[in-house]
Design a protein around this motif. Sequence first.
Motif, short mmCIF file in Angstrom:
data_model
loop_
_atom_site.label_atom_id
_atom_site.label_comp_id
_atom_site.label_asym_id
_atom_site.label_seq_id
_atom_site.Cartn_x
_atom_site.Cartn_y
_atom_site.Cartn_z
N TRP A 134 6.22 15.17 -16.86
CA TRP A 134 5.90 13.86 -17.28
C TRP A 134 6.73 12.78 -16.66
O TRP A 134 6.34 11.62 -16.58
CB TRP A 134 6.17 13.92 -19.10
N LEU A 135 7.87 13.29 -16.41
CA LEU A 135 8.75 11.89 -15.60
C LEU A 135 8.00 11.54 -14.21
O LEU A 135 7.82 10.28 -14.01
CB LEU A 135 9.94 12.70 -15.48
N LEU A 136 7.56 12.76 -13.69
CA LEU A 136 6.97 12.35 -12.40
C LEU A 136 5.51 11.73 -12.55
O LEU A 136 5.17 10.69 -11.97
CB LEU A 136 6.67 13.59 -11.50
N ARG A 137 4.91 11.78 -13.82
CA ARG A 137 3.69 10.92 -14.12
C ARG A 137 3.93 9.77 -14.45
O ARG A 137 3.29 8.85 -13.79
CB ARG A 137 2.95 11.76 -15.29
N LEU A 146 0.80 -1.21 -0.11
CA LEU A 146 0.08 -0.07 -0.08
C LEU A 146 0.75 1.25 -0.02
O LEU A 146 0.56 2.34 -0.62
CB LEU A 146 -0.85 0.09 1.14
N GLY A 147 2.00 1.07 0.68
CA GLY A 147 2.87 2.31 0.56
C GLY A 147 3.36 2.68 -0.87
O GLY A 147 3.44 3.74 -1.04
N SER A 148 3.91 1.53 -1.57
CA SER A 148 4.29 2.08 -2.71
C SER A 148 3.33 2.51 -3.65
O SER A 148 3.56 3.49 -4.46
CB SER A 148 5.04 0.80 -3.37
N LEU A 149 2.08 2.14 -3.38
CA LEU A 149 0.90 2.54 -4.04
C LEU A 149 0.69 4.20 -3.78
O LEU A 149 0.44 4.94 -4.83
CB LEU A 149 -0.32 1.74 -3.81
N LEU A 150 0.50 4.62 -2.54
CA LEU A 150 0.25 5.48 -2.07
C LEU A 150 1.15 6.73 -2.51
O LEU A 150 1.06 7.83 -2.90
CB LEU A 150 0.09 5.70 -0.62
N TRP A 151 2.60 6.20 -2.37
CA TRP A 151 3.83 7.05 -2.98
C TRP A 151 3.51 7.38 -4.29
O TRP A 151 3.58 8.45 -4.90
CB TRP A 151 5.03 6.46 -2.69
N GLY A 152 3.24 6.23 -5.17
CA GLY A 152 2.97 6.47 -6.69
C GLY A 152 1.78 7.49 -6.83
O GLY A 152 1.96 8.61 -7.56
N GLY A 153 0.81 7.45 -6.14
CA GLY A 153 -0.37 8.29 -6.25
C GLY A 153 -0.04 9.53 -5.86
O GLY A 153 -0.46 10.62 -6.58
N PHE A 154 0.52 9.83 -4.80
CA PHE A 154 1.13 10.99 -4.10
C PHE A 154 1.92 11.97 -5.24
O PHE A 154 1.77 13.06 -5.42
CB PHE A 154 1.69 11.04 -2.97
N ILE A 155 2.96 11.01 -6.05
CA ILE A 155 3.71 11.88 -6.84
C ILE A 155 2.88 12.24 -8.03
O ILE A 155 3.19 13.30 -8.54
CB ILE A 155 4.90 10.90 -7.15
N LEU A 156 1.99 11.41 -8.55
CA LEU A 156 1.41 11.52 -9.59
C LEU A 156 0.21 12.71 -9.44
O LEU A 156 0.11 13.93 -10.14
CB LEU A 156 0.23 10.39 -9.98
N LEU A 157 -0.53 12.83 -8.29
CA LEU A 157 -1.20 13.99 -8.19
C LEU A 157 -0.22 15.53 -7.95
O LEU A 157 -0.65 16.45 -8.31
CB LEU A 157 -2.00 13.85 -6.59
#
Length: 235
Positions: free
Chosen positions: A149-152, A81-92
């Motif tokens: 784009w890199l962060l996305r 869940l952490g890697s998922l939330l990190w990814g979502g946080f970076i995307l947002l």
Amino acid sequence: MELFKRYIAFILIFIAVALLWNTIVMYPLKIFVVFMHEVSHGVAAIATGGEIVSLNVNQHEGGLAMTRGGSRFWILTAGYLGSLLWGGFILLLAAMTHYDKVISVLIGVGMVAISIGFGTDMFTYLFGIGFGVGLILIGFFLPEKVNDWLLRVIGLTSCLYAILDIKSDVLDRSELPSDARMLSEVTPLPTEFWGFLWIIIAIGLTFWFLFIAGKSGASTQVEDTDDTATDTGSF
């Protein structure tokens, strides 16, 4: 129309990441996601009263977080869940702000600091410091759009990896130790329960992140256009 274009862009990135998943192009990003997976274990340990002993990743897309104290349940839960939330946080952050260059630098500095502070093997040092310095240089010297784009891509890769990692560890009956398997040892619920639960959560959150990121990106674009029109009219 702008909102539609935003969603199409995210879908195209998602498809490109999926198609290139098993190529050398995605390898550094997949190791990065594993790195954040292990960092999440460490953060959960600290948040529940424990401490980090070491955090390492390896060239086989695996990792190990050694912690002392804290809640074993939350430490194990925090990985996927952490890697998922990190990814979502970076995307947002990429979609909702204009500080992409700063974000790249901060992520890079964080990776370097964590690798030096908690890494205990050469691969972790080389990857963590190398990838971190790369992000710092990209943040300083490349345009805002490139950083955006890199962060996305990093955010979407992290979300997708969380889903596929859970599937390979649980549904494909991997013999390697997994967070779900270890969690089944400290709860009365089987490995498959945790695997299915995390997959459902991961898919749901990934679509939610995409929805919010696309909507926020479109709103930001409209606000920028309005601001420009207002400034022009004031002269």
